[in-house]
Design an enzyme around this catalytic site. Structure first.
Site, PDB file in Angstrom:
ATOM      1  N   PRO A  60      21.805  43.012  53.865  1.00 20.02           N
ATOM      2  CA  PRO A  60      20.446  42.481  53.709  1.00 20.02           C
ATOM      3  C   PRO A  60      20.488  40.962  53.704  1.00 20.02           C
ATOM      4  CG  PRO A  60      21.306  43.177  51.587  1.00 20.02           C
ATOM      5  CD  PRO A  60      22.352  43.544  52.608  1.00 20.02           C
TER       6      PRO A  60
ATOM      7  N   GLN B  39      16.350  48.244  48.585  1.00 21.63           N
ATOM      8  CA  GLN B  39      16.982  47.345  47.612  1.00 21.63           C
ATOM      9  C   GLN B  39      15.964  46.762  46.638  1.00 21.63           C
ATOM     10  OE1 GLN B  39      18.360  43.181  48.455  1.00 21.63           O
ATOM     11  NE2 GLN B  39      20.377  44.136  48.338  1.00 21.63           N
TER      12      GLN B  39
ATOM     13  N   CYS C  72      22.289  37.875  45.108  1.00 16.46           N
ATOM     14  CA  CYS C  72      21.533  36.794  45.744  1.00 16.46           C
ATOM     15  C   CYS C  72      21.826  35.458  45.063  1.00 16.46           C
ATOM     16  CB  CYS C  72      20.041  37.087  45.689  1.00 16.46           C
ATOM     17  SG  CYS C  72      19.041  35.789  46.467  1.00 16.46           S
TER      18      CYS C  72
ATOM     19  N   LYS D  86      25.042  45.593  44.827  1.00 14.72           N
ATOM     20  CA  LYS D  86      25.732  44.527  45.553  1.00 14.72           C
ATOM     21  C   LYS D  86      25.868  43.335  44.615  1.00 14.72           C
ATOM     22  CE  LYS D  86      25.788  42.038  49.955  1.00 14.72           C
ATOM     23  NZ  LYS D  86      25.874  40.618  49.558  1.00 14.72           N
TER      24      LYS D  86
ATOM     25  N   ASN E 246      32.602  42.533  51.682  1.00 12.56           N
ATOM     26  CA  ASN E 246      31.590  41.748  52.406  1.00 12.56           C
ATOM     27  C   ASN E 246      31.997  40.284  52.372  1.00 12.56           C
ATOM     28  OD1 ASN E 246      28.460  40.364  51.512  1.00 12.56           O
ATOM     29  ND2 ASN E 246      28.941  41.008  53.576  1.00 12.56           N
ATOM     30  N   GLY E 247      31.759  39.588  53.481  1.00 11.57           N
ATOM     31  CA  GLY E 247      31.957  38.151  53.513  1.00 11.57           C
ATOM     32  C   GLY E 247      32.924  37.673  54.579  1.00 11.57           C
ATOM     33  N   GLU E 248      32.427  36.787  55.464  1.00  8.66           N
ATOM     34  CA  GLU E 248      33.255  36.051  56.431  1.00  8.66           C
ATOM     35  C   GLU E 248      33.913  36.965  57.467  1.00  8.66           C
ATOM     36  OE1 GLU E 248      33.560  32.060  57.360  1.00  8.66           O
ATOM     37  OE2 GLU E 248      32.549  33.005  55.655  1.00  8.66           O
TER      38      GLU E 248
ATOM     39  N   GLY F 299      26.884  40.647  57.579  1.00 11.92           N
ATOM     40  CA  GLY F 299      25.567  40.058  57.715  1.00 11.92           C
ATOM     41  C   GLY F 299      25.535  39.056  58.851  1.00 11.92           C
ATOM     42  N   ARG F 300      25.939  37.818  58.553  1.00 11.13           N
ATOM     43  CA  ARG F 300      25.838  36.740  59.549  1.00 11.13           C
ATOM     44  C   ARG F 300      26.643  37.036  60.808  1.00 11.13           C
ATOM     45  NH1 ARG F 300      27.991  31.873  56.524  1.00 11.13           N
ATOM     46  NH2 ARG F 300      29.349  33.495  55.669  1.00 11.13           N
TER      47      ARG F 300
END
Length: 325
Positions: free
Chosen positions: A7, A68, A98, A139, A199-201, A223-224
């Site tokens: 998200p 969510q 967040c 999350k 999650n991440g990178e 995500g990105r």
């Protein structure tokens, strides 16, 4: 070995979920957070953020979508979890990750990682309110001020009944600045029995394999990286089978942007549509040199038609693949 679309507030809305899941490789999506405060939200708010509820909580191609929630009032979070389930949610996710200042200032998102006891209360309230057959997940990051709270918070979520925990491998203070501390995810995974998702990178297929090796997680959330390279999940799925597929071309990516813009125009004023296209184009700069070349001109445009015309311009490129990582 699932791949979950992360998200992203203000970007990963229902139209982009539809667009990206059609490309393939995505096993699940999560809505932007629905902010829970002191009053009971009407059903229209749930449908605004999760129109997939009209379709058994699935995208058009059948990808499940979790609803969510974000908030710090345990009782109201429980009531909204129950309402989400009543409206058709097949998974209720809680946002403890967040990093936005406005959200944290109002005691939502990652700032709650300073209080594992409150994270427990919130998650336990949602778990109690939601039917047992519907998973309650969460999350989080590795902490707020630093990366020292991951284990304590993960254990609080496990004790409260969260069946899955997605961990963004940074603290709030780290923001989105590289690197991602995947090894810290491994510490949490080893300390809890709940299923942990990394999650991440993750920007490339190679990042995916490194993340899995370091974190020890079978499943990842992206995500990105999926916004920058819409076919990344499909590339990863091919790699899992020992295969590879041709990378998406810029004209193919532009077809997705056009589809996204058309869907947005049924929901938003044109000026907001242009803003969303710019957000996506900004990420596409990392996956396509064409996007980088067109960005200086496109960023100045305010209307949808000129924006799409700009992106359709031919771009002179060096003699190599246009979207090499």
């Amino acid at each position: 070995m699932r791949i979950i679309l992360a998200p992203m507030e203000g970007l990963v809305d229902a139209p982009i979920r539809e667009t990206l899941t059609k490309v393939g490789g995505i096993d699940r999506c999560v809505t932007e957070f629905i902010r829970v405060t002191h009053g009971m939200l009407p059903p229209r708010i749930f449908y605004k953020y999760a129109p997939e509820l009209y379709n058994n909580a699935l995208t058009e191609v059948g990808t499940p979508v979790a609803v969510q929630l974000l908030g710090s009032n345990a009782e109201m979070m429980g009531r909204h979890g129950a309402k989400a389930a009543e409206l058709g949610a097949r998974q209720v996710d809680i946002n403890f990750g967040c990093p936005a200042k406005t959200v944290n200032k109002h005691k939502g998102g990652c700032v709650l990682m300073r209080e594992p006891e409150l994270m427990y209360e919130i998650t336990a309230a949602v778990r109690k309110a939601v039917p047992a057959n519907i998973p309650v997940t969460a999350k989080m990051r590795l902490g707020y001020d630093d990366r020292s709270m991951g284990v304590a918070c993960g254990q609080a979520l496990e004790a409260a009944g969260a069946s899955e925990i997605v961990i963004h491998a940074r603290s709030k203070v780290d923001g989105y600045k590289p690197p991602a501390y995947w090894e810290e995810i491994a510490r949490v995974r080893e300390a809890v029995s709940s299923h942990v998702i990394a999650n991440g990178e993750i920007w490339t297929v190679e990042d995916y394999w490194r993340c899995r090796k370091v974190s020890g997680c079978d499943d990842v959330m992206i995500g990105r990286g999926l916004i920058a390279r819409p076919d990344l999940a499909a590339q990863i799925k091919a790699a899992q089978q020992g295969d590879s597929i041709e990378p998406m071309t810029w004209p193919e990516a532009m077809g997705l942007v056009r589809e996204y813009a058309a869907a947005l125009q049924t929901r938003l004023e044109d000026k907001y549509v242009t803003g969303r296209i710019k957000q996506w184009l900004n990420y596409l700069r990392q996956g396509f040199v064409e996007a980088e070349a067109l960005w200086p001109q496109a960023r100045k445009l305010r209307d949808v038609a000129p924006m799409l015309a700009c992106l359709d311009q031919p771009v002179d490129l060096p003699a190599k693949r246009s979207n090499a990582a």
